[in-house]
Scaffold this active site. Structure first.
Site, PDB file in Angstrom:
ATOM      1  N   ASP A  31      35.794  -3.268 -53.275  1.00 31.59           N
ATOM      2  CA  ASP A  31      35.444  -4.645 -52.935  1.00 31.59           C
ATOM      3  C   ASP A  31      34.522  -4.587 -51.727  1.00 31.59           C
ATOM      4  OD1 ASP A  31      35.435  -7.447 -52.648  1.00 31.59           O
ATOM      5  OD2 ASP A  31      37.172  -7.407 -51.316  1.00 31.59           O
ATOM      6  N   SER A  32      33.799  -5.675 -51.476  1.00 28.20           N
ATOM      7  CA  SER A  32      32.982  -5.769 -50.273  1.00 28.20           C
ATOM      8  C   SER A  32      33.843  -5.683 -49.023  1.00 28.20           C
ATOM      9  CB  SER A  32      32.246  -7.100 -50.257  1.00 28.20           C
ATOM     10  OG  SER A  32      33.181  -8.152 -50.288  1.00 28.20           O
ATOM     11  N   HIS A  58      39.202 -13.205 -52.370  1.00 26.66           N
ATOM     12  CA  HIS A  58      39.856 -13.660 -51.135  1.00 26.66           C
ATOM     13  C   HIS A  58      40.684 -14.933 -51.356  1.00 26.66           C
ATOM     14  CE1 HIS A  58      37.007 -11.170 -48.791  1.00 26.66           C
ATOM     15  NE2 HIS A  58      37.810 -11.340 -47.774  1.00 26.66           N
ATOM     16  N   CYS A  87      35.710  -7.577 -56.905  1.00 24.81           N
ATOM     17  CA  CYS A  87      34.883  -8.475 -56.099  1.00 24.81           C
ATOM     18  C   CYS A  87      34.030  -9.269 -57.084  1.00 24.81           C
ATOM     19  CB  CYS A  87      33.990  -7.637 -55.185  1.00 24.81           C
ATOM     20  SG  CYS A  87      32.655  -8.535 -54.369  1.00 24.81           S
ATOM     21  N   GLU A 136      39.827 -14.347 -43.862  1.00 24.58           N
ATOM     22  CA  GLU A 136      39.832 -13.182 -42.975  1.00 24.58           C
ATOM     23  C   GLU A 136      40.371 -13.510 -41.591  1.00 24.58           C
ATOM     24  OE1 GLU A 136      35.944 -11.584 -43.394  1.00 24.58           O
ATOM     25  OE2 GLU A 136      36.529 -10.496 -45.192  1.00 24.58           O
ATOM     26  N   CYS A 157      36.768 -15.788 -56.370  1.00 24.13           N
ATOM     27  CA  CYS A 157      36.534 -14.833 -55.283  1.00 24.13           C
ATOM     28  C   CYS A 157      37.887 -14.237 -54.961  1.00 24.13           C
ATOM     29  CB  CYS A 157      35.947 -15.549 -54.060  1.00 24.13           C
ATOM     30  SG  CYS A 157      35.909 -14.506 -52.565  1.00 24.13           S
TER      31      CYS A 157
END
Lengths: 265, 265
Positions: free
Chosen positions: B11-12, B187, B74, B153, B185
């Site tokens: 993933d990024s 996240h 991702c 994050e 996404c």
């Protein structure tokens, strides 16, 4: 002649344009080369070794373009990479922290100062070190504000949520009589109107752009590096990704005059 | 034997850990290698050529580690790099978009579906293309939500401002009877509780992790690539910057068991 060369300015992205704007106002006769390392932004959440590597590549790129001076228009890169780059480069280089601290101290009566910055800049303690170098008596508190860069890049300069997020970050401040809030990230001046609404009216909002430009003018003059020729000056914009000119904040700073050339570092 | 090798996941950054968690539940016998390209995150605001380059380097790193399969955990990298990587690599590779679309369609009665994603994923139209491939009649609306990754994050999973930002993004939706909101996404599942509060109760919240894991199990079984040995399985974590384990979201997903080794790609 060295003095006729352009001034190089780089940032992790486009926040540095707020500094470039001040440089252009103060030094209208000069040429500028701006580099935004948008392919690797943000620097503010990354470690010192990674930021040093990226900043080194940006400086090399500008040197290849023949600049006479480099301004690091990014607080995180200044905090983490200015000192090593000073030793490595054979042109002058300056950052935004030292002038920002000078401006904050000169605006403060109580010498209680709050610095808002990215998590990396806060962690580096570069502001704390510079404040104690310039004024032993100042009381300084840092607040890490990781969401402000994405908010500025989203173009949410004056939204209600922006004010709420600013309030949330400033709730943590424990200095009772702070009278200066130093915007320790070159993106933050874009959020100045929202910030003005949430801090007490006695508090001065200070960003480094203006003093960066004044001090650069003075040092270039001392070193006989001010451009003498009177032909029209200009700015050349480079970015490491093609998305740069599409971000809402670009047009709010430089209108549609900013054509970015994409480069791969 | 090929089947005894680990599965690579990249993933990024660390959003892919939400997918890894589902993979580990569904395939408890397997070994995993996770790579978070945190030195260059986020991918979601960058262009196709830059994301392809970064994803290619992540895939090469995992191949060097001897993986038998690669999962791109991702959405942005899936949207921009899955197809070219399928042609280039000599191991199987899969992403999160196709399984996510399948899960969304199966949860929807009205076939009116909202996809929340990063600006890059939205711009790629990868979701729109996949929905029209799988179901010609579905009505799909995309919403770009650039602030959600930084919010996750920051660890602001259930804050009032998080709800407000989600409301703000969802205000734009014009499908009157959408009954599925696809978190496009990796996240976003971290913000699921806040999202649940701001969407109507009829709306199912779908993320791709579970179907990614189910579909991978099925394909590995068909290709006789499921691990046979019964020794204890494990996960090895790599990241391109040392800041990875310090982010609040890591401990919320894998506790303190996740020791990251830093690699330079």
């Amino acid at each position: 002649m060295l003095s006729e060369r352009p001034i190089g300015v780089f940032d992790s992205g486009l926040g540095g344009l707020t500094v470039l704007r001040e440089l252009q106002k103060e030094l209208p006769n000069e040429d500028f080369i701006y580099l935004g390392d948008v392919a690797r932004l943000p620097y503010g959440s990354k470690s010192q070794s990674v930021v040093r590597k990226y900043a080194g590549r940006c400086a090399e790129f500008l040197l290849d373009k023949g600049v006479k001076w480099i301004v690091i228009a990014c607080n995180t890169a200044t905090a983490m990479a200015l000192e090593p780059l000073k030793l490595e480069l054979n042109v002058g280089i300056s950052g935004v922290i030292e002038p920002g601290v000078r401006a904050a101290l000169s605006a403060s009566s109580s010498k209680q100062i709050v610095v808002m910055a990215t998590r990396s800049t806060v962690g580096s303690e570069a502001y704390l070190k510079e404040f104690s170098k310039q004024s032993a008596g100042a009381r300084v508190e840092q607040v890490a504000c990781p969401l402000l860069v994405p908010l500025a890049e989203e173009g949410w300069f004056e939204q209600k949520v922006t004010e709420e997020i600013l309030c949330r970050y400033l709730e943590e401040v424990s200095l009772p009589e702070y009278d200066v809030c130093l915007m320790g990230c070159t993106h933050y001046p874009l959020l100045e109107k929202s910030l003005r609404k949430v801090v007490p009216s006695r508090v001065h909002l200070v960003h480094s752009g203006f003093s960066v430009a004044q001090e650069l003018k003075s040092v270039l003059s001392t070193q006989k590096l001010l451009k003498q020729e009177r032909r029209k000056s200009g700015i050349k914009f480079y970015a490491t990704d093609e998305i740069a000119p599409k971000l809402p904040m670009v047009s709010s700073l430089f209108g549609n005059q900013s054509q970015f050339e994409v480069v791969d570092l």
